[in-house]
Scaffold this active site. Structure first.
Site, PDB file in Angstrom:
ATOM      1  CE  LYS A   1      -7.198   6.820   4.268  1.00  0.00           C
ATOM      2  NZ  LYS A   1      -5.809   6.375   4.107  1.00  0.00           N
TER       3      LYS A   1
ATOM      4  CG  ASP B   1      -4.946   4.546   1.464  1.00  0.00           C
ATOM      5  OD1 ASP B   1      -6.098   4.899   1.144  1.00  0.00           O
ATOM      6  OD2 ASP B   1      -4.572   4.424   2.642  1.00  0.00           O
TER       7      ASP B   1
ATOM      8  CG  ASP C   1     -12.600  17.799  -5.285  1.00  0.00           C
ATOM      9  OD1 ASP C   1     -13.599  18.522  -5.483  1.00  0.00           O
ATOM     10  OD2 ASP C   1     -11.444  18.236  -5.235  1.00  0.00           O
TER      11      ASP C   1
ATOM     12  CE  LYS D   1      -2.335   1.906   3.559  1.00  0.00           C
ATOM     13  NZ  LYS D   1      -2.393   3.371   3.500  1.00  0.00           N
TER      14      LYS D   1
ATOM     15  CD  GLN E   1      -4.710   3.593  12.872  1.00  0.00           C
ATOM     16  OE1 GLN E   1      -5.831   4.087  12.987  1.00  0.00           O
ATOM     17  NE2 GLN E   1      -4.177   3.333  11.698  1.00  0.00           N
TER      18      GLN E   1
ATOM     19  CB  THR F   1      -8.767   2.960  12.025  1.00  0.00           C
ATOM     20  OG1 THR F   1      -7.702   3.339  11.157  1.00  0.00           O
ATOM     21  CG2 THR F   1      -9.581   1.872  11.384  1.00  0.00           C
TER      22      THR F   1
ATOM     23  N   GLY G   1       0.948  -1.235   9.006  1.00  0.00           N
ATOM     24  CA  GLY G   1       2.065  -0.327   8.814  1.00  0.00           C
ATOM     25  C   GLY G   1       3.077  -0.456   9.930  1.00  0.00           C
ATOM     26  NE  ARG G   2       1.728   4.115  12.668  1.00  0.00           N
ATOM     27  CZ  ARG G   2       0.862   5.006  13.136  1.00  0.00           C
ATOM     28  NH1 ARG G   2       1.289   6.077  13.763  1.00  0.00           N
ATOM     29  NH2 ARG G   2      -0.434   4.806  12.975  1.00  0.00           N
TER      30      ARG G   2
HETATM   31  O1  C5P Z   1       0.959   2.224  10.860  1.00  0.00           O
HETATM   32  P1  C5P Z   1      -0.482   1.756  10.788  1.00  0.00           P
HETATM   33  O2  C5P Z   1      -0.615   0.247  10.856  1.00  0.00           O
HETATM   34  O3  C5P Z   1      -1.370   2.470  11.782  1.00  0.00           O
HETATM   35  O4  C5P Z   1      -0.934   2.196   9.321  1.00  0.00           O
HETATM   36  C1  C5P Z   1      -2.261   2.125   8.900  1.00  0.00           C
HETATM   37  C2  C5P Z   1      -2.360   2.537   7.470  1.00  0.00           C
HETATM   38  O5  C5P Z   1      -3.721   2.409   7.076  1.00  0.00           O
HETATM   39  C3  C5P Z   1      -1.955   3.978   7.169  1.00  0.00           C
HETATM   40  O6  C5P Z   1      -1.304   3.953   5.908  1.00  0.00           O
HETATM   41  C4  C5P Z   1      -3.256   4.721   7.068  1.00  0.00           C
HETATM   42  O7  C5P Z   1      -3.199   5.775   6.125  1.00  0.00           O
HETATM   43  C5  C5P Z   1      -4.206   3.639   6.578  1.00  0.00           C
HETATM   44  N1  C5P Z   1      -5.624   3.826   6.916  1.00  0.00           N
HETATM   45  C6  C5P Z   1      -6.105   3.939   8.212  1.00  0.00           C
HETATM   46  N2  C5P Z   1      -7.442   4.119   8.454  1.00  0.00           N
HETATM   47  C7  C5P Z   1      -8.310   4.166   7.436  1.00  0.00           C
HETATM   48  C8  C5P Z   1      -7.837   4.028   6.124  1.00  0.00           C
HETATM   49  C9  C5P Z   1      -6.491   3.845   5.899  1.00  0.00           C
HETATM   50  O8  C5P Z   1      -5.313   3.870   9.148  1.00  0.00           O
HETATM   51  N3  C5P Z   1      -9.590   4.274   7.678  1.00  0.00           N
END
Ligand code: C5P
Length: 224
Positions: A61, A59, A64, A32, A184, A115, A204-205
């Site tokens: 998002k 991604d 518009d 992603k 989150q 989230t 991600g992290r």
């Molecule tokens: O690092 P982490 O696991 O929190 O990353 C979550 C990823 O998911 C980020 O790239 C964030 O932009 C994406 N995301 C999110 N919530 C959403 C949609 C996408 O955290 N509703």
């Protein structure tokens, strides 16, 4: 999707992204790339990461008026991403036009409630009630607009999957037990999110910030 985990490579730095993508390529179902990467590296950067041969989830998002979102997606057509995101709050016409503009093989999914938001955050932007009700409302709208699925937290995916059995459900906010939640707020473990009905998990992290990302992915795989 053979492996359910998509890694969120949230960096604007092309070399860092290349290094991470190569390191994890045999352990993830796709990659992603988000706004920060796209704004810095553009089409060439996406093409570069796509050379690894994994599905690309772009991604961005988008949110518009319908005409602008449709034109933005037309401009992205040469990438043929596996997955592309728009905000469901853009409304039905925007989502319909987004889907019509996307390549046939691209899944267009709608972000429902980020989230990183909880009940209080929703109230502060004028949305009353719980995230669950808002996710269900926007999921129904996305389905009516002909989208492939939605993005929501693991905490909401169960009832949405029940109402929309063929939907494609992207679940971020994934945190293996004992990892930091950071920004989150509506989080779930990988196993619980899949059990609840997630189609893919965005992580991600917990992986990218780990000392050994492959070991972190193996541990997650082991828990599934
Ligand atoms: O690092 P982490 O696991 O929190 O990353 C979550 C990823 O998911 C980020 O790239 C964030 O932009 C994406 N995301 C999110 N919530 C959403 C949609 C996408 O955290 N509703």
């Amino acid at each position: 999707m053979s492996r359910p985990v998509f890694i969120a490579i949230d960096t604007p730095d092309l070399e860092d992204a290349q290094r991470l993508a190569k390191t994890v390529q045999r352990h993830v179902g796709g990659i992603k790339l988000g706004l920060e990467f796209f704004l810095r590296n553009g089409r060439a950067g996406v093409m570069d990461i796509a050379q690894l041969g994994l599905p690309i989830f772009l991604d961005l998002k988008l949110h518009d008026i319908p005409n602008t979102v449709a034109k933005a997606i037309m401009a992205l057509r040469p990438f043929e991403p596996a997955i592309l995101t728009v905000h469901a709050a853009g409304g039905r016409a925007m989502m319909e036009d987004a889907k019509a503009a996307a390549p046939a093989g691209t899944k267009v999914v709608a972000v429902t409630v980020l989230t990183s938001l909880d009940d209080e955050d929703l109230r502060s932007i004028g949305v009353g009630g719980q995230p669950q009700a808002q996710v269900e409302r926007l999921a129904a709208l996305a389905r009516e607009a002909g989208l492939d699925g939605i993005v929501c937290s693991g905490q909401e995916v169960g009832p949405v999957r029940k109402a929309w059995p063929t939907g494609f459900f992207v679940v971020p906010g994934i945190r293996p037990a004992d990892t930091a939640t950071a920004d989150q707020k509506r989080v779930m473990t990988p196993r619980a999110a899949l059990d609840a009905g997630a189609s893919i998990l965005v992580i991600g992290r917990p992986v990218t910030g780990a000392e050994d990302p492959v070991a972190a992915l193996r541990a997650i795989e082991g828990s599934l």
